[in-house]
Design a protein around this motif. Structure first.
Motif, PDB file in Angstrom:
ATOM      1  N   GLU A 291       0.841  -1.207   0.000  1.00  0.00           N
ATOM      2  CA  GLU A 291       0.000   0.000   0.000  1.00  0.00           C
ATOM      3  C   GLU A 291       0.875   1.257   0.000  1.00  0.00           C
ATOM      4  O   GLU A 291       0.595   2.239  -0.667  1.00  0.00           O
ATOM      5  CB  GLU A 291      -0.913   0.039   1.232  1.00  0.00           C
TER       6      GLU A 291
ATOM      7  N   ILE B  84       0.998   4.219  -2.799  1.00  0.00           N
ATOM      8  CA  ILE B  84       0.690   5.624  -2.497  1.00  0.00           C
ATOM      9  C   ILE B  84       1.822   6.540  -2.943  1.00  0.00           C
ATOM     10  O   ILE B  84       1.604   7.574  -3.583  1.00  0.00           O
ATOM     11  CB  ILE B  84       0.406   5.779  -0.981  1.00  0.00           C
TER      12      ILE B  84
ATOM     13  N   ALA C  28      -1.102   1.396  -8.170  1.00  0.00           N
ATOM     14  CA  ALA C  28      -1.983   1.939  -7.132  1.00  0.00           C
ATOM     15  C   ALA C  28      -3.434   1.542  -7.378  1.00  0.00           C
ATOM     16  O   ALA C  28      -4.169   1.198  -6.448  1.00  0.00           O
ATOM     17  CB  ALA C  28      -1.849   3.449  -7.080  1.00  0.00           C
TER      18      ALA C  28
ATOM     19  N   LEU D  77      -4.801  -0.299  -4.157  1.00  0.00           N
ATOM     20  CA  LEU D  77      -5.530   0.555  -3.204  1.00  0.00           C
ATOM     21  C   LEU D  77      -7.046   0.444  -3.316  1.00  0.00           C
ATOM     22  O   LEU D  77      -7.778   1.082  -2.552  1.00  0.00           O
ATOM     23  CB  LEU D  77      -5.104   2.017  -3.388  1.00  0.00           C
TER      24      LEU D  77
ATOM     25  N   ARG E 252      -9.904   0.532  -0.277  1.00  0.00           N
ATOM     26  CA  ARG E 252      -9.406   0.958   1.034  1.00  0.00           C
ATOM     27  C   ARG E 252     -10.079   2.271   1.420  1.00  0.00           C
ATOM     28  O   ARG E 252     -10.244   3.162   0.593  1.00  0.00           O
ATOM     29  CB  ARG E 252      -7.888   1.120   0.998  1.00  0.00           C
TER      30      ARG E 252
ATOM     31  N   SER F 200      -5.106   6.395   1.226  1.00  0.00           N
ATOM     32  CA  SER F 200      -5.330   5.387   0.180  1.00  0.00           C
ATOM     33  C   SER F 200      -6.391   5.857  -0.812  1.00  0.00           C
ATOM     34  O   SER F 200      -6.208   5.775  -2.026  1.00  0.00           O
ATOM     35  CB  SER F 200      -5.793   4.074   0.793  1.00  0.00           C
TER      36      SER F 200
ATOM     37  N   TYR G  47      -5.876   6.695  -4.624  1.00  0.00           N
ATOM     38  CA  TYR G  47      -6.604   5.852  -5.568  1.00  0.00           C
ATOM     39  C   TYR G  47      -7.364   6.721  -6.567  1.00  0.00           C
ATOM     40  O   TYR G  47      -7.301   6.503  -7.782  1.00  0.00           O
ATOM     41  CB  TYR G  47      -7.568   4.957  -4.786  1.00  0.00           C
TER      42      TYR G  47
END
Ligand SMILES: [Zn+2]
Ligand SMILES: [Zn+2]
Length: 560
Positions: A224, A228, A240, A244, A247, A252, A256
Motif C-alpha cells: 500500500e 501511495i 496503485a 488501493l 481501502r 489510500s 486511488y
C-alpha cells in the motif's frame, strides 16, 4: 517491482527495436509526452535505459543523461552521473560538477524512497558501528583487565558484586551484557574515558525508541505504501489502482482517486473525491475534483472548486490552476492575476508546473498530492515488530538503564583502592597490598630499581631493569602491530579507551555504510547511494593512514 520490471522490459524491447528504424529522439519525445499526459512526471524505467546507454557511449553520454533528467527529474543517480561526466580540472568543469552534485542531493528531497533509504542507511550504520565499537573495546580490554578484577575480588570478597552486575545485565539480553561488561571495565579506565560508559548507558536508555525507529524503516515497503508513493510522486498509476482499491482511509482513497483520474477514469475518481469532501475538511480533494471537471470540459465547476479550496487554505496549486482555467477561457487579466498570486506563494513550483504545461488535462492543471509527513504517518499504521535483541519489555529496560547510570556514578566516586598495573613491569597491585602509593603507579621493586638507586644489590637491579626492558619492548611491538589494525584499536589497547572508541566508531560507521549500501536499494533495480562510496572510502583511507602515522610517531616519542 514486477510491474516496473515488465514495463522496463517492454520499453527495452521497444527502444532497441525502434532504434534501427527511427531516430531515438522522436521516440523519446513521444514517450515523454505520453507519460506526462498520464500525470507521470518520473519515467524511471525509460531514464534507466538512457542511463545504461550513456555508460556505454561516452561520446553521447551527456546528451543521453540530460534526456534521462528530463524524463525523471526526481531521480538522483542521473544527476550524479552527469556530475562525473561534466567534471574536468577547469572552472567550467568544477562548476558543472558541483552544480549537478547539488541537483542530485536536491532530488533526494523530492524522492521518498531515496530519502528514506539514505536516512535508514545512516541510522543503521551508526547503530551497528556503536554496538560494534563497544564490543571491540570489551574484547580488547576484558582479557587484560580480568586480572585486575580477580585481584580486587581476592583482596575483598565484596568486590564479587562486579561479576554479579555482569550476570544481572546478561539476563536482559546481549546488548545489555555488553553494557554490563563495560560497566565493570569502566572502574579501571581513566577518569575521562569513563564517559564511554555513560554514553553506552544513555544509548541503552534510548534503545527502545531507537528500535521502534528502525522497525519503522523496515516496515516501509508495504505494498500500500509503495502504491501511495508511486502515485503521489508521479511514478505510475496502475500499481496503485491495483493495490488501493476498496481501502477507506484518507491517504489510500485520495491516492486511488488520483490514479483513476490520471488514467482517464474520471467518473470513478469523482465519486471517491466527493466522498472525501463529505468526510474531511481537507482542501485538496476540492482541487483534484476540479481537475476531473477540467478533464470533462466543465470549466465553471472547476473554478468554483479551486476557489473553495484556496479559501480553506491558500494553495499554490489551486491558484495556478485558476490562472490556467482563466487563460484557457480567454480571460487573460484574471489569469495573470492568479498566476502572480501563485508565484508569490511558491515561485519554484510554478516554474516547474509551467515547464510541463500543455493542453492535456493532466498537464493543463496540477493535482494536489500527499506530503512526505503523510507518507510517514501512513507507514506508522503498518509498522510490524521485527528484530528484538532484548528479552524484557521496554519499561524494565529503561528503568534498569537509568538505575545503572546512577549506580555507576556513585561507585565510580566511592570505591577506592582499585587494582592497577605497574607501569614498568605490568604486575598487578593495589592500594591494599602495596600501601605506599607515592611511587607513581609503580610496584616496589620497579621503584627501587629505577628511582631509589643504591638501595639494592647491583645484580638484582640489572635483572629487574632487563625484565622491565623486555616487557616494554614487547608492549611496544604489540602497539606497533596494532597500528595496522582499524583506527582506534591501538589506542584502546594502550589504555586510551575513549579516544580509541571515537576513532573506531567513525571508521566502522563509514565501513558499514559502504558495505550495507547495496542492500538499501532505492526502489529501482538495485540502484544504491553509491555516489557516497567514493568520498567515504577516501575518508576511511585518510583516517587509517593518519592514525597509523600518529601511533607510530607517539611510539617513537616514548608514548605507551
Ligand atoms: Zn613493576
Ligand atoms: Zn592488592
Amino acid at each position: 517491482v514486477r510491474g516496473l520490471r515488465v514495463k522496463y522490459r517492454f520499453f527495452g524491447c521497444l527502444l532497441f527495436g525502434l532504434l534501427f528504424y527511427m531516430p531515438g529522439f522522436c521516440f523519446g519525445q513521444d514517450v515523454y509526452n505520453e507519460q506526462l499526459n498520464r500525470g507521470i512526471r518520473n519515467n524511471e524505467p525509460y531514464s534507466y535505459i538512457l542511463y545504461k546507454k550513456a555508460a556505454g557511449d561516452p561520446a553521447d553520454a551527456r546528451q543521453l543523461l540530460s534526456d534521462a533528467v528530463k524524463h525523471s527529474p526526481d531521480f538522483p543517480a542521473v544527476y550524479f552521473a552527469l556530475a562525473w561526466r561534466s567534471f574536468s580540472i577547469s572552472p567550467d568543469g568544477i562548476f558543472g560538477f558541483s552544480h549537478y552534485m547539488m541537483e542530485g542531493i536536491g532530488a533526494y528531497g523530492r524522492n521518498f524512497w531515496w530519502q528514506t533509504g539514505i536516512y535508514g542507511l545512516f541510522y543503521i550504520s551508526f547503530l551497528l558501528a556503536f554496538v560494534l565499537t563497544v564490543a571491540v573495546v570489551i574484547a580488547i580490554r576484558l582479557p587484560m583487565d580480568i586480572e585486575l578484577i580477580r585481584h580486587d575480588i581476592k583482596e575483598d570478597g565484596r568486590n564479587l558484586f562486579m561479576l554479579g552486575i555482569i550476570l544481572v545485565f546478561s539476563f536482559l539480553g546481549p546488548v545489555f551484557f555488553l553494557a554490563g561488561a563495560l560497566f565493570v571495565l569502566g572502574f579501571y579506565m581513566k577518569r575521562l574515558d569513563r564517559a564511554l560508559v555513560y554514553v553506552t548507558l544513555v544509548f541503552l536508555t534510548f534503545s527502545p525508541l531507537m528500535l521502534s525507529a528502525s522497525n519503522r524503516f523496515f516496515s516501509l515497503p508495504a505494498p500500500e505504501m509503495r502504491a501511495i508513493v508511486s502515485v503521489n510522486e508521479g511514478h505510475g498509476n496502475l500499481y496503485a489502482i491495483d493495490v488501493l482499491k476498496g481501502r477507506a482511509d484518507f491517504p489510500s482513497r485520495f491516492s486511488y482517486a488520483l490514479a483513476l483520474k490520471r488514467e482517464g477514469r474520471c467518473d470513478e475518481a469523482m465519486e471517491h473525491l466527493k466522498a472525501l469532501i463529505e468526510a474531511t475538511n481537507d482542501p485538496r480533494p476540492y482541487v483534484n475534483l476540479g481537475n476531473c471537471y477540467i478533464a470533462k470540459g466543465d470549466m465553471e465547476a472547476a473554478k468554483g472548486l479551486y476557489a473553495k479550496a484556496n479559501e480553506i487554505k491558500p494553495s499554490v496549486r489551486a491558484l495556478y490552476n485558476l490562472s490556467q482555467v482563466y487563460r484557457t477561457t480567454f480571460d487573460y487579466p484574471k489569469g495573470d492575476e492568479y498566476y502572480l498570486k501563485a508565484k508569490d506563494l511558491d515561485r519554484d513550483r510554478v516554474i516547474r508546473f509551467t515547464a510541463i504545461s500543455s493542453t492535456d488535462p493532466n498537464r493543463l492543471v496540477i493535482d494536489e498530492r500527499l506530503t512526505k509527513d503523510e507518507f510517514w504517518k501512513f507507514a506508522d499504521g503498518h509498522v510490524k515488530d521485527s528484530v528484538d535483541p532484548f528479552t524484557v519489555n521496554s519499561y524494565v529496560l529503561v528503568i534498569s538503564a537509568l538505575f545503572a547510570i546512577v549506580l555507576f556514578f556513585i561507585l565510580e566516586r566511592t570505591v577506592k583502592n582499585r587494582a592497577y598495573r605497574c607501569v614498568k613491569c605490568n604486575v598487578t597491585i593495589c592500594g591494599v597490598c602495596s600501601s605506599d602509593i607515592s611511587w607513581g603507579n609503580m610496584c616496589r621493586e620497579c621503584y627501587t630499581a629505577t628511582v631509589k638507586l643504591g638501595s639494592k644489590e647491583t645484580k638484582e637491579r640489572v635483572a629487574r631493569l632487563l625484565s622491565i626492558y623486555e616487557h616494554q619492548s614487547k608492549r611496544r611491538d604489540t602497539i606497533r602491530l596494532l597500528s595496522f589494525a582499524p583506527p582506534g584499536v591501538a589506542y584502546i589497547y594502550a589504555g586510551r579507551a575513549l579516544l580509541g572508541a571515537i576513532l573506531l566508531c567513525i571508521f566502522l560507521f563509514f565501513l558499514i555504510f559502504v558495505v550495507l549500501n547495496p542492500l538499501f536499494h532505492t526502489g529501482l533495480y538495485g540502484f544504491s547511494h553509491k555516489w557516497l562510496n567514493l568520498p567515504l572510502v577516501l575518508s576511511m583511507i585518510a583516517l587509517y593512514a593518519l592514525t597509523n602515522m600518529v601511533v607510530k610517531r607517539r611510539l617513537d616519542a616514548g608514548w605507551l
